[in-house]
Design an enzyme around this catalytic site. Structure first.
Site, PDB file in Angstrom:
ATOM      1  N   ASP A 297       0.845  -1.199   0.026  1.00  0.00           N
ATOM      2  CA  ASP A 297       0.047  -0.028   0.031  1.00  0.00           C
ATOM      3  C   ASP A 297       0.859   1.249   0.136  1.00  0.00           C
ATOM      4  O   ASP A 297       2.061   1.199   0.344  1.00  0.00           O
ATOM      5  CB  ASP A 297      -1.044   0.033   1.276  1.00  0.00           C
ATOM      6  CG  ASP A 297      -2.046   1.085   1.051  1.00  0.00           C
ATOM      7  OD1 ASP A 297      -2.363   1.614   0.100  1.00  0.00           O
ATOM      8  OD2 ASP A 297      -2.445   1.569   2.418  1.00  0.00           O
ATOM      9  N   HIS A 298       0.420   2.215  -0.473  1.00  0.00           N
ATOM     10  CA  HIS A 298       1.052   3.683  -0.293  1.00  0.00           C
ATOM     11  C   HIS A 298       0.671   4.452   0.848  1.00  0.00           C
ATOM     12  O   HIS A 298      -0.543   4.440   1.366  1.00  0.00           O
ATOM     13  CB  HIS A 298       0.745   4.593  -1.472  1.00  0.00           C
ATOM     14  CG  HIS A 298       1.183   4.021  -2.808  1.00  0.00           C
ATOM     15  ND1 HIS A 298       0.504   3.918  -3.796  1.00  0.00           N
ATOM     16  CD2 HIS A 298       2.693   3.771  -3.248  1.00  0.00           C
ATOM     17  CE1 HIS A 298       1.380   3.578  -4.778  1.00  0.00           C
ATOM     18  NE2 HIS A 298       2.667   3.299  -4.523  1.00  0.00           N
ATOM     19  N   PHE A 477      -4.868   4.346   0.352  1.00  0.00           N
ATOM     20  CA  PHE A 477      -6.157   3.281   0.044  1.00  0.00           C
ATOM     21  C   PHE A 477      -5.708   2.862  -1.540  1.00  0.00           C
ATOM     22  O   PHE A 477      -6.584   2.478  -2.200  1.00  0.00           O
ATOM     23  CB  PHE A 477      -7.392   3.783  -0.168  1.00  0.00           C
ATOM     24  CG  PHE A 477      -7.837   4.991   0.848  1.00  0.00           C
ATOM     25  CD1 PHE A 477      -7.495   4.661   2.343  1.00  0.00           C
ATOM     26  CD2 PHE A 477      -8.295   6.144   0.815  1.00  0.00           C
ATOM     27  CE1 PHE A 477      -7.900   5.403   3.265  1.00  0.00           C
ATOM     28  CE2 PHE A 477      -8.207   7.099   1.811  1.00  0.00           C
ATOM     29  CZ  PHE A 477      -8.112   6.771   2.890  1.00  0.00           C
ATOM     30  N   HIS A 478      -4.505   2.077  -1.596  1.00  0.00           N
ATOM     31  CA  HIS A 478      -4.007   1.639  -2.685  1.00  0.00           C
ATOM     32  C   HIS A 478      -3.449   0.072  -2.504  1.00  0.00           C
ATOM     33  O   HIS A 478      -2.568  -0.336  -3.085  1.00  0.00           O
ATOM     34  CB  HIS A 478      -2.861   2.340  -3.353  1.00  0.00           C
ATOM     35  CG  HIS A 478      -3.141   3.776  -3.749  1.00  0.00           C
ATOM     36  ND1 HIS A 478      -2.311   4.619  -3.991  1.00  0.00           N
ATOM     37  CD2 HIS A 478      -4.470   4.416  -3.974  1.00  0.00           C
ATOM     38  CE1 HIS A 478      -2.746   5.837  -4.221  1.00  0.00           C
ATOM     39  NE2 HIS A 478      -3.979   5.471  -4.126  1.00  0.00           N
ATOM     40  N   PRO A 479      -4.173  -0.784  -1.810  1.00  0.00           N
ATOM     41  CA  PRO A 479      -3.751  -2.137  -1.445  1.00  0.00           C
ATOM     42  C   PRO A 479      -3.775  -2.843  -2.657  1.00  0.00           C
ATOM     43  O   PRO A 479      -4.693  -2.874  -3.581  1.00  0.00           O
ATOM     44  CB  PRO A 479      -4.994  -2.377  -0.298  1.00  0.00           C
ATOM     45  CG  PRO A 479      -6.005  -1.964  -0.840  1.00  0.00           C
ATOM     46  CD  PRO A 479      -5.580  -0.547  -1.159  1.00  0.00           C
TER      47      PRO A 479
END
Length: 546
Positions: A297-298, A477-479
């Site tokens: 994630d980021h 919210f980049h899983p």
């Protein structure tokens, strides 16, 4: 029992693409019968279609899985909130709509890791095919595709231009197209909207296909288990109300539930780390140790300022400002309701010896320091002018874990992101924080800033910045990566054709297959994976016919 050629589990960013492509006339092998299952409802609500409406759906359990991670030592034992779309369109129906394709080298790295067909030369045609880009046809962009990409330089808030000027004063080049020949530089973000409406994957791909008689969409249908005969996936069981319904796949079952739900369903169905499955009384169909591993994630870190000039706060805080924005949107489909609040940004190298950018910037002409917890404050900003600058490392090296808690399909899985577990990730965010201070010292922003609200005067040394990073940094919210792609079953879940290792007629096609996270927002790459995945499915169908 209903029978279909293909059963797609999840109507999100990739799933809607697959539903369109696999049900299209003239697809290989004839006209396939396709079932699309979605655990959430239809996406017809007003606030889903209005771009800034993601502030309304951010905590709405009707459309959002509202996942919470475990407490994370890297973030000072804080938990992280992970919104994920539980609605037709998936997370593309509730996200901030920023369109970033990633760097060419990201995909070349995928290919070098043993994944032929996933280099930049392979994915660029898929990007061009899916685009209807406002900048027009070029070697980097396509037109006429289902996904319209909007260029916002003429409609962004005026403070965004000041941020871009500050970036140039800090040494970054102006980049008029952050998805063009290079990602490096500072500029305006492009967003996925059309005529003032959010253009989710559902609106772009699924809505035009709904008239097809060979495509069936079932909403509020929670997939509970993949059915196997030996090592072959033959169907899916799903819960609809109080009933459990089974459907059968003549060709393939395709998981498109995203980085959380796809590995969760695999584990519930007996595909995953054998010891974990047995601990929950689940019979092992395939011991696949990497299901739920390699989770990425980021992280993002903000500096927040009170401004000397009006910002979006002034437009959206007072009731008359909200009314004016609403009337403008209704009459013209324009104004702040037609945009994302992430209006400016860019990519830069934190060290001159790096071959390519490693840090992403965001600019938002908005603050919400006084908004109560649990409320997404896009329509409830602070009562004073303000803006936010943010830094987010492009390619974090920390890796997380996702595991089911029980055999109950309705129980949320255990999510351990393991943020900031490597020295590299800490050093990267520290470099990002230092650059945000450098931006604030430029003439363009220095004259604009009244007060630095966060981190404020308490952060100057490396130790103070790192403490603040652990206390305030957050997921953007980049899983992805939890069913990673690769040639080795001991280190990956799916092969380069997205087939689950060791099994037949089962694929994962969504952000879970990313071997490594791409540089920037991941919705565009997720849609691209749907396009490339559809190519692979149709190629295999053609071979079976031949």
């Amino acid at each position: 029992m209903d029978q279909f050629d293909y059963i797609i589990v999840g109507a999100g960013s990739a799933g809607c693409v697959l539903a369109n492509r696999l049900s299209a006339e003239g697809s290989a092998g004839g006209k396939h019968k396709v079932l699309l299952l979605e655990a959430g409802p239809w996406d017809h609500r007003f606030w889903i279609q209005v771009p800034i409406g993601y502030g309304k759906t951010f905590y709405d359990g009707r459309f959002n899985w509202k996942y919470q991670t475990e407490s994370d030592p890297g973030l000072g034992d804080r938990t992280s909130y992970w919104p994920r779309g539980k609605v037709i369109g998936g997370s593309s129906s509730i996200n901030a709509m920023v369109y970033v394709r990633g760097q060419a080298e990201d995909f070349d790295d995928w290919e070098k890791a043993g994944n032929p067909g996933w280099g930049w030369r392979d994915v660029l045609p898929a990007y061009r095919r899916m685009e209807d880009h406002a900048l027009g046809e070029s070697p980097y962009h396509g037109t006429g595709g289902p996904l319209h990409v909007t260029e916002i330089s003429k409609t962004a808030h005026p403070l965004t231009a000041e941020f871009i000027k500050a970036g140039q004063e800090a040494g970054l080049a102006f980049n008029p197209d952050l998805n063009g020949a290079t990602q490096e530089g500072v500029g305006y973000y492009q967003i996925t909207t059309r005529s003032g409406f959010r253009l989710s994957s559902a609106r772009a791909y699924l809505w035009p296909a709904l008239w097809r008689r060979n495509l069936v969409v079932r909403t509020n249908a929670l997939a509970t288990q993949i059915r196997f005969e030996g090592k072959r996936a033959v169907g899916v069981a799903y819960r609809y109300g109080n009933r459990v319904i089974e459907v059968r796949a003549r060709r393939e079952v395709i998981l498109s539930g995203g980085a959380i739900n796809s590995p969760q369903l695999l584990q519930l169905s007996g595909v995953g780390p054998a010891a974990l499955l047995r601990s929950h009384g689940i019979a092992v169909v395939q011991d696949s140790p990497m299901v739920g591993r390699n989770l990425q994630d980021h992280l993002c870190y903000d500096h927040v300022y009170r401004a000397r000039r009006p910002s979006l706060n002034n437009d959206l805080y007072p009731w008359w400002g909200k009314l004016r924005a609403a009337l403008r949107y209704v009459l013209t489909r324009g104004g702040p309701l037609s945009l994302s609040v992430n209006q400016g940004g860019g990519f830069f190298r934190t060290r001159p010896d790096l071959a390519r950018p490693d840090m992403q910037l965001y600019f938002s002409p908005l603050t919400y320091e006084r908004t109560p917890p649990g409320i997404r404050p896009l329509m409830h900003p602070d009562p004073f002018p303000g803006f936010t600058t943010s830094a987010s490392p492009c390619r974090p090296t920390s890796r997380g874990v996702l595991e089911i808690r029980s055999a109950d399909p309705a129980a949320p899985p255990r999510i351990e992101p393991n943020y900031l577990t490597t020295e590299q990730d800490i050093a990267d965010l520290l470099a990002g924080a230092r650059f945000l201070r450098r931006l604030a010292a430029t003439p363009a922003l220095r004259d604009l800033i009244d007060t630095e609200l966060k981190p404020g005067l308490g952060a100057h040394t490396d130790a103070e910045f790192i403490a603040d990073i652990r206390a305030r940094s957050y997921s953007v919210f980049h899983p992805c990566g939890s069913c990673g792609m690769g040639p080795d079953p001991a280190r990956a879940v799916v092969d380069p054709r997205l087939k689950v290792h060791g099994l037949e007629a089962l694929r994962v096609i969504d952000a879970a297959i990313f071997p490594s996270v791409t540089s920037g927002n991941i919705n565009a790459p997720s849609i691209m994976v749907g396009e490339r995945g559809a190519d692979l499915v149709l190629e295999d169908a053609q071979r079976s016919v031949a």
